[in-house]
Motif scaffolding. Structure first.
Motif, PDB file in Angstrom:
ATOM      1  N   HIS A 148       0.741  -1.196  -0.038  1.00 47.75           N
ATOM      2  CA  HIS A 148      -0.055   0.078  -0.103  1.00 47.75           C
ATOM      3  C   HIS A 148       0.796   1.186   0.049  1.00 47.75           C
ATOM      4  N   ALA A 149       1.799   1.246  -1.038  1.00 47.83           N
ATOM      5  CA  ALA A 149       3.032   2.375  -0.967  1.00 47.83           C
ATOM      6  C   ALA A 149       3.221   2.916  -2.264  1.00 47.83           C
ATOM      7  N   LEU A 150       3.799   3.816  -2.384  1.00 48.95           N
ATOM      8  CA  LEU A 150       4.195   4.263  -4.102  1.00 48.95           C
ATOM      9  C   LEU A 150       5.258   3.358  -4.418  1.00 48.95           C
ATOM     10  N   PRO A 151       5.050   3.196  -5.884  1.00 47.69           N
ATOM     11  CA  PRO A 151       6.485   2.450  -6.587  1.00 47.69           C
ATOM     12  C   PRO A 151       7.625   3.635  -6.489  1.00 47.69           C
ATOM     13  N   LYS A 152       8.171   3.606  -4.968  1.00 44.90           N
ATOM     14  CA  LYS A 152       9.497   4.304  -5.057  1.00 44.90           C
ATOM     15  C   LYS A 152      10.335   3.712  -3.992  1.00 44.90           C
ATOM     16  N   GLY A 153      11.457   3.526  -4.398  1.00 41.03           N
ATOM     17  CA  GLY A 153      12.535   3.031  -3.328  1.00 41.03           C
ATOM     18  C   GLY A 153      12.546   1.556  -3.269  1.00 41.03           C
ATOM     19  N   TYR A 154      12.037   0.695  -4.251  1.00 41.75           N
ATOM     20  CA  TYR A 154      11.979  -0.640  -4.356  1.00 41.75           C
ATOM     21  C   TYR A 154      13.301  -1.139  -5.395  1.00 41.75           C
ATOM     22  N   SER A 155      13.380  -0.298  -6.281  1.00 48.70           N
ATOM     23  CA  SER A 155      14.489  -0.736  -7.413  1.00 48.70           C
ATOM     24  C   SER A 155      14.766   0.488  -8.296  1.00 48.70           C
ATOM     25  N   GLY A 156      15.881   0.588  -8.647  1.00 50.71           N
ATOM     26  CA  GLY A 156      16.348   1.457  -9.718  1.00 50.71           C
ATOM     27  C   GLY A 156      16.662   1.099 -10.970  1.00 50.71           C
ATOM     28  N   ALA A 157      15.781  -0.082 -11.351  1.00 48.41           N
ATOM     29  CA  ALA A 157      15.938  -0.894 -12.511  1.00 48.41           C
ATOM     30  C   ALA A 157      15.370   0.001 -13.542  1.00 48.41           C
ATOM     31  N   LEU A 158      14.216   0.840 -13.411  1.00 42.42           N
ATOM     32  CA  LEU A 158      13.716   1.429 -14.432  1.00 42.42           C
ATOM     33  C   LEU A 158      13.986   3.164 -14.460  1.00 42.42           C
ATOM     34  N   ALA A 159      15.186   3.319 -13.900  1.00 44.49           N
ATOM     35  CA  ALA A 159      15.496   4.669 -13.760  1.00 44.49           C
ATOM     36  C   ALA A 159      16.844   4.554 -14.428  1.00 44.49           C
ATOM     37  N   SER A 160      16.752   4.343 -15.694  1.00 42.86           N
ATOM     38  CA  SER A 160      18.015   4.107 -16.309  1.00 42.86           C
ATOM     39  C   SER A 160      18.916   5.060 -16.770  1.00 42.86           C
ATOM     40  N   LEU A 161      18.374   6.500 -17.117  1.00 42.13           N
ATOM     41  CA  LEU A 161      18.989   7.501 -17.281  1.00 42.13           C
ATOM     42  C   LEU A 161      19.436   8.400 -16.260  1.00 42.13           C
ATOM     43  N   HIS A 162      18.674   8.713 -15.395  1.00 43.99           N
ATOM     44  CA  HIS A 162      18.750   9.651 -14.070  1.00 43.99           C
ATOM     45  C   HIS A 162      18.390   8.684 -12.814  1.00 43.99           C
ATOM     46  N   GLU A 163      19.388   9.177 -11.914  1.00 42.10           N
ATOM     47  CA  GLU A 163      19.303   8.459 -10.670  1.00 42.10           C
ATOM     48  C   GLU A 163      18.691   9.407  -9.441  1.00 42.10           C
ATOM     49  N   ARG A 164      18.048   9.090  -8.501  1.00 42.83           N
ATOM     50  CA  ARG A 164      17.445   9.770  -7.337  1.00 42.83           C
ATOM     51  C   ARG A 164      18.628  10.411  -6.690  1.00 42.83           C
ATOM     52  N   ALA A 165      19.615   9.679  -6.429  1.00 43.46           N
ATOM     53  CA  ALA A 165      20.882  10.330  -5.716  1.00 43.46           C
ATOM     54  C   ALA A 165      22.133   9.918  -6.401  1.00 43.46           C
ATOM     55  N   PRO A 166      22.385  10.818  -7.371  1.00 44.67           N
ATOM     56  CA  PRO A 166      23.519  10.656  -8.131  1.00 44.67           C
ATOM     57  C   PRO A 166      24.878  10.876  -7.638  1.00 44.67           C
ATOM     58  N   TYR A 167      24.986  11.608  -6.801  1.00 45.49           N
ATOM     59  CA  TYR A 167      26.189  11.929  -6.055  1.00 45.49           C
ATOM     60  C   TYR A 167      26.366  11.245  -4.893  1.00 45.49           C
ATOM     61  N   ALA A 168      27.668  10.624  -4.678  1.00 44.46           N
ATOM     62  CA  ALA A 168      28.204   9.996  -3.480  1.00 44.46           C
ATOM     63  C   ALA A 168      28.783  10.809  -2.318  1.00 44.46           C
ATOM     64  N   ASN A 169      29.075  12.243  -2.950  1.00 42.58           N
ATOM     65  CA  ASN A 169      30.074  13.094  -2.086  1.00 42.58           C
ATOM     66  C   ASN A 169      29.475  14.412  -2.362  1.00 42.58           C
ATOM     67  N   THR A 170      29.977  15.438  -1.837  1.00 45.78           N
ATOM     68  CA  THR A 170      29.784  16.910  -2.203  1.00 45.78           C
ATOM     69  C   THR A 170      31.127  17.384  -2.402  1.00 45.78           C
ATOM     70  N   PRO A 171      30.894  18.725  -3.160  1.00 43.43           N
ATOM     71  CA  PRO A 171      32.104  19.458  -3.499  1.00 43.43           C
ATOM     72  C   PRO A 171      33.053  19.540  -2.196  1.00 43.43           C
ATOM     73  N   GLU A 172      32.467  19.808  -1.191  1.00 41.45           N
ATOM     74  CA  GLU A 172      33.404  20.333   0.011  1.00 41.45           C
ATOM     75  C   GLU A 172      33.988  18.906   0.459  1.00 41.45           C
ATOM     76  N   GLY A 173      33.266  17.960   0.563  1.00 41.04           N
ATOM     77  CA  GLY A 173      33.622  16.453   0.869  1.00 41.04           C
ATOM     78  C   GLY A 173      34.852  16.076   0.140  1.00 41.04           C
ATOM     79  N   VAL A 174      34.782  16.287  -1.241  1.00 37.98           N
ATOM     80  CA  VAL A 174      35.922  16.045  -2.075  1.00 37.98           C
ATOM     81  C   VAL A 174      36.978  16.933  -2.011  1.00 37.98           C
ATOM     82  N   ARG A 175      36.983  18.061  -1.732  1.00 31.66           N
ATOM     83  CA  ARG A 175      38.036  18.753  -1.183  1.00 31.66           C
ATOM     84  C   ARG A 175      38.774  18.569   0.125  1.00 31.66           C
ATOM     85  N   THR A 176      38.166  17.858   0.808  1.00 29.65           N
ATOM     86  CA  THR A 176      38.579  17.649   2.193  1.00 29.65           C
ATOM     87  C   THR A 176      39.329  16.237   2.015  1.00 29.65           C
TER      88      THR A 176
END
Length: 219
Positions: free
Chosen positions: A65-93
Motif C-alpha cells: 500500500h505504498a508508492l512505487p518508489k524506493g524498491y528498485s532503480g531498474a527503471l531509472a536508466s538515465l537519471h538517478e534519485r541520488a546521483p552523487y556519493a559526495n559533495t564538493p566540500e567533501g571532495v576537497r577535504t
C-alpha cells in the motif's frame, strides 16, 4: 484479463522504461494478470527486461500500500534519485588528505573532480583534464584515465552515480557485468600491462639464460 502494451511502447518514439512503468502500474491496480509484450522496434530492445522489473516493483508497492518508489532503480536508466556519493566540500577535504600520486576521480554536483597529492582539477569536459595530468609518456595510464573520465562525463551529464573502476548502472536497459564477490577483484588492464612490461624488461636485463629472481626468497 490481458493488456497489450506494444501499441504504446512500439509506436511511441520515447524510451520505454517510463511507459512500461505506467502501464504495469495500471495492470497492478486493475489486477490484470496477463500482458502481451512486443519487442520488435530497435528502441524497445529491452522492453521484456523492463516489464519484468516493472511488474515486480508494482506488485511490491501494491502489496505494501505504498508508492512505487524506493524498491528498485531498474527503471531509472538515465537519471538517478541520488546521483552523487559526495559533495564538493567533501571532495576537497578528501583531496587535501591524499599523500600518493594515484589519481582519484569523483563526480559531484559542480563537475568531475580529479585529484592526487599534487593537484586537484575540476572540469565538466573530459578533454579539459589531459594537459594537466602529466601522462603524456604513459600510454597505459593515459588510456585508463581517458576511459574513466569519459564514463565520469556521461555520469555527470545524465545525473548518474559514478564510482571509479566500476561500470555505470543502466538498470534494466543493459546487462550487468557478473562479479564473483567471494574473490578479490582482478588487476585492471593497465596494471596487467605494466606487470607484463616489467617482466619483459627484467628478462632483457638478466638475459635469457639466467634464472628469474625469486623476490620472496630475498625477503
Amino acid at each position: 484479463m490481458l493488456m497489450g502494451t506494444g501499441n504504446l511502447t512500439e509506436l511511441t518514439e520515447a524510451d520505454t522504461s517510463g511507459i512500461t512503468a505506467m502501464l504495469l502500474g495500471v495492470c497492478s491496480e486493475l489486477s490484470i494478470g496477463n500482458v502481451l509484450v512486443v519487442q520488435v522496434s530497435p528502441h524497445t530492445r529491452r522492453t521484456i527486461e523492463e516489464h519484468d522489473a516493472a511488474r515486480r516493483i508494482m506488485f511490491a508497492a501494491r502489496r505494501d500500500h505504498a508508492l512505487p518508489k524506493g524498491y528498485s532503480g531498474a527503471l531509472a536508466s538515465l537519471h538517478e534519485r541520488a546521483p552523487y556519493a559526495n559533495t564538493p566540500e567533501g571532495v576537497r577535504t578528501a583531496a587535501g588528505e591524499v599523500r600518493d600520486p594515484n589519481y582519484r576521480i569523483e563526480v559531484v554536483e559542480d563537475g568531475i573532480h580529479v585529484y592526487n597529492r599534487d593537484r586537484h582539477l575540476v572540469h565538466t569536459d573530459a578533454f579539459d583534464f589531459f594537459p594537466d595530468l602529466g601522462v603524456e609518456t604513459d600510454g597505459g595510464h593515459a588510456f585508463y584515465l581517458g576511459a574513466e573520465l569519459a564514463r565520469a562525463e556521461i555520469a555527470f551529464a545524465l545525473g548518474k552515480r559514478y564510482a571509479q573502476d566500476n561500470p555505470l548502472d543502466w538498470g534494466a536497459a543493459a546487462d550487468k557485468r557478473t562479479e564473483d564477490t567471494t574473490r578479490l577483484q582482478e588487476a585492471g588492464h593497465t596494471l596487467k600491462g605494466k606487470q607484463r612490461k616489467d617482466a619483459e624488461l627484467e628478462e632483457i636485463v638478466r638475459g635469457p639464460d639466467e634464472a628469474p629472481v625469486d623476490r620472496k626468497a630475498d625477503d
